[in-house]
Design an enzyme around this catalytic site. Structure first.
Site, PDB file in Angstrom:
ATOM      1  N   LYS A 170      -4.931  -2.018  -9.126  1.00 22.09           N
ATOM      2  CA  LYS A 170      -5.559  -1.873  -7.770  1.00 22.09           C
ATOM      3  C   LYS A 170      -7.030  -1.427  -7.638  1.00 22.09           C
ATOM      4  O   LYS A 170      -7.744  -1.785  -6.890  1.00 22.09           O
ATOM      5  CB  LYS A 170      -4.871  -0.396  -7.232  1.00 22.09           C
ATOM      6  CG  LYS A 170      -3.524  -0.654  -6.620  1.00 22.09           C
ATOM      7  CD  LYS A 170      -2.852   0.646  -5.873  1.00 22.09           C
ATOM      8  CE  LYS A 170      -1.518   0.297  -5.473  1.00 22.09           C
ATOM      9  NZ  LYS A 170      -0.886   1.343  -4.761  1.00 22.09           N
TER      10      LYS A 170
ATOM     11  N   ALA B  24      -1.372   7.175  -5.848  1.00 25.24           N
ATOM     12  CA  ALA B  24      -0.840   7.366  -4.289  1.00 25.24           C
ATOM     13  C   ALA B  24      -1.041   8.836  -3.839  1.00 25.24           C
ATOM     14  O   ALA B  24      -1.531   8.663  -2.544  1.00 25.24           O
ATOM     15  CB  ALA B  24       0.811   7.757  -4.595  1.00 25.24           C
TER      16      ALA B  24
ATOM     17  N   THR C 226      -4.601  19.713 -13.873  1.00 25.32           N
ATOM     18  CA  THR C 226      -5.453  20.162 -12.412  1.00 25.32           C
ATOM     19  C   THR C 226      -6.850  19.675 -12.351  1.00 25.32           C
ATOM     20  O   THR C 226      -7.261  19.322 -11.219  1.00 25.32           O
ATOM     21  CB  THR C 226      -5.865  21.778 -12.478  1.00 25.32           C
ATOM     22  OG1 THR C 226      -6.212  22.283 -13.666  1.00 25.32           O
ATOM     23  CG2 THR C 226      -4.708  22.492 -12.246  1.00 25.32           C
TER      24      THR C 226
ATOM     25  N   TYR D  34      11.285   6.540  -3.378  1.00 29.08           N
ATOM     26  CA  TYR D  34      12.138   6.042  -2.496  1.00 29.08           C
ATOM     27  C   TYR D  34      13.512   5.613  -3.197  1.00 29.08           C
ATOM     28  O   TYR D  34      14.458   5.076  -2.639  1.00 29.08           O
ATOM     29  CB  TYR D  34      11.676   4.823  -1.487  1.00 29.08           C
ATOM     30  CG  TYR D  34      11.114   3.847  -2.316  1.00 29.08           C
ATOM     31  CD1 TYR D  34       9.868   3.595  -2.799  1.00 29.08           C
ATOM     32  CD2 TYR D  34      12.068   2.837  -2.653  1.00 29.08           C
ATOM     33  CE1 TYR D  34       9.528   2.511  -3.249  1.00 29.08           C
ATOM     34  CE2 TYR D  34      11.528   1.680  -3.225  1.00 29.08           C
ATOM     35  CZ  TYR D  34      10.359   1.397  -3.705  1.00 29.08           C
ATOM     36  OH  TYR D  34       9.650   0.620  -4.377  1.00 29.08           O
TER      37      TYR D  34
HETATM   38  P1  ATR Z   1       0.119   6.573  -9.685  1.00 28.44           P
HETATM   39  O1  ATR Z   1      -1.129   5.947  -9.795  1.00 28.44           O
HETATM   40  O2  ATR Z   1       1.048   5.342  -9.572  1.00 28.44           O
HETATM   41  O3  ATR Z   1       0.277   7.549  -8.673  1.00 28.44           O
HETATM   42  P2  ATR Z   1      -0.206   8.090 -12.167  1.00 28.44           P
HETATM   43  O4  ATR Z   1      -1.490   7.738 -11.983  1.00 28.44           O
HETATM   44  O5  ATR Z   1       0.544   7.884 -13.378  1.00 28.44           O
HETATM   45  O6  ATR Z   1       0.729   6.914 -11.133  1.00 28.44           O
HETATM   46  O7  ATR Z   1       0.246   9.729 -11.407  1.00 28.44           O
HETATM   47  C1  ATR Z   1       1.394  10.048 -11.633  1.00 28.44           C
HETATM   48  C2  ATR Z   1       1.607  11.499 -10.951  1.00 28.44           C
HETATM   49  O8  ATR Z   1       2.801  12.028 -11.449  1.00 28.44           O
HETATM   50  C3  ATR Z   1       0.445  12.386 -11.555  1.00 28.44           C
HETATM   51  O9  ATR Z   1       0.102  13.499 -10.862  1.00 28.44           O
HETATM   52  C4  ATR Z   1       1.138  12.961 -12.781  1.00 28.44           C
HETATM   53  O10 ATR Z   1       0.578  14.206 -13.546  1.00 28.44           O
HETATM   54  P3  ATR Z   1      -0.695  14.383 -14.374  1.00 28.44           P
HETATM   55  O11 ATR Z   1      -1.939  13.884 -13.591  1.00 28.44           O
HETATM   56  O12 ATR Z   1      -0.729  15.724 -15.021  1.00 28.44           O
HETATM   57  O13 ATR Z   1      -0.251  13.277 -15.386  1.00 28.44           O
HETATM   58  C5  ATR Z   1       2.614  13.271 -12.187  1.00 28.44           C
HETATM   59  N1  ATR Z   1       3.626  13.404 -13.101  1.00 28.44           N
HETATM   60  C6  ATR Z   1       4.282  12.340 -13.892  1.00 28.44           C
HETATM   61  N2  ATR Z   1       5.191  13.062 -14.824  1.00 28.44           N
HETATM   62  C7  ATR Z   1       5.098  14.047 -14.525  1.00 28.44           C
HETATM   63  C8  ATR Z   1       5.914  15.479 -15.061  1.00 28.44           C
HETATM   64  N3  ATR Z   1       6.978  15.300 -15.924  1.00 28.44           N
HETATM   65  N4  ATR Z   1       5.718  16.645 -14.476  1.00 28.44           N
HETATM   66  C9  ATR Z   1       4.692  16.738 -13.709  1.00 28.44           C
HETATM   67  N5  ATR Z   1       3.826  15.742 -13.142  1.00 28.44           N
HETATM   68  C10 ATR Z   1       4.034  14.482 -13.662  1.00 28.44           C
END
Ligand code: ATR
Length: 279
Positions: free
Chosen positions: A66, A132, A155, A222
């Site tokens: 993206k 997202a 955070t 989904y």
């Molecule tokens: P995308 O761009 O598709 O949204 P991403 O950048 O990998 O995907 O973001 C995934 C989100 O899911 C992030 O907020 C991630 O938290 P971190 O920023 O701390 O990595 C969150 N996420 C994924 N697995 C998680 C888990 N087991 N517990 C809590 N948050 C999780």
């Protein structure tokens, strides 16, 4: 005219987009195709310039391209520029133009379901800080709501989203524990992480014991359609909003950009739900 549409990403095998766009082509009496292009991230530079992609009239862009697509574009619409991410590309006489329909797809699918959901006194909590979440934050920040807080495992990523926005929206960053503790403060809670996505259906991003009855709770996952997060929220009297509704709305907006038609998402919703449930 035969419209050539598609999706680039990695992986793309489980995408619902060919089904949705096939239905939209039918609905609008247009002839065309929507193909999947699984590009190798290491070979993106060559593959994005291949003849098969160049001949598309328009295409969607998904993870992890993206942002990577931007140097190949002749122009960006305002939303895509603001977000620094593109999910829709239109092939024009001037070259490829990039758009982003993710955030508006979410916001409009929410207000279609709950017309009173985004008002001047609405307090929103976003869970997650990935791509997202960023798109949804930007779209909701335009709606003049009272506050959009973000909670994330890391955070710093939530701080980044809030700081890059030029909006004057009031935002606070929370840990996931704090979010769980303060759930009763929010009117709308939106789960944007991958937690709870099939095959990890049992995962729950935060406990929802402090949720107030009537709160709107949304999950952009989904598969499954009713995630554990939504199930638990329902037990506490929440009003639910589902990820597939956002998916359909953002697809309809991409299709509008390519075809300049006025497709109707609601006409497809029931059929899409059956498709996702495998019936
Ligand atoms: P995308 O761009 O598709 O949204 P991403 O950048 O990998 O995907 O973001 C995934 C989100 O899911 C992030 O907020 C991630 O938290 P971190 O920023 O701390 O990595 C969150 N996420 C994924 N697995 C998680 C888990 N087991 N517990 C809590 N948050 C999780």
């Amino acid at each position: 005219m035969l419209l050539k549409l598609g999706l680039i990403g990695h992986p793309v095998g489980h995408s619902m987009s060919p089904w949705i766009h096939g239905k939209l082509l039918d609905q609008q009496n247009l002839q065309g195709s929507y193909e999947l292009f699984d590009l190798e991230p290491e070979e993106f530079d060559q593959q994005i310039q291949s003849p098969e992609i160049k001949k598309l009239d328009g295409f969607n862009v998904t993870v992890p391209f993206k942002e990577k697509i931007i140097p190949y574009l002749a122009g960006l619409d305002e939303t895509a520029k603001e977000m620094g991410a593109v999910n829709t590309v239109k092939n024009t006489s001037e070259g490829w133009i990039g758009y982003n329909t993710d955030g508006t797809g979410f916001a409009d699918s929410l207000t279609n379901d709950y017309p009173d959901s985004l008002k001047g006194n609405t307090r929103i909590l976003l869970l997650g800080s990935g791509g997202a979440s960023r798109g949804i934050f930007h779209a909701l920040a335009k709606k003049e709501v009272a506050a959009i807080d973000i909670a994330n495992r890391t955070t710093q990523r939530a701080i980044d989203i809030i700081q890059e926005g030029s909006q004057k929206i009031k935002s606070t960053v929370l840990t996931l524990d704090e979010a769980s503790e303060h759930l009763s403060k929010y009117d709308v809670v939106i789960q944007t992480t991958t937690v709870g996505m099939s095959p990890n259906d049992d995962q729950l991003i935060i406990p929802v014991d402090h949720l107030t009855k009537g709160t709107i709770v949304s999950d952009i996952v989904y598969r499954p359609m009713k995630t554990r997060f939504l199930q638990e929220a329902k037990k506490r009297g929440a009003r639910l909003h589902f990820g597939h509704q956002m998916l359909l709305q953002q697809a309809v907006y991409s299709f509008k950009i390519w075809t300049e038609t006025e497709p109707d998402a609601s006409a497809l919703l029931e059929e899409f739900e059956k498709k996702l449930k495998g019936v």
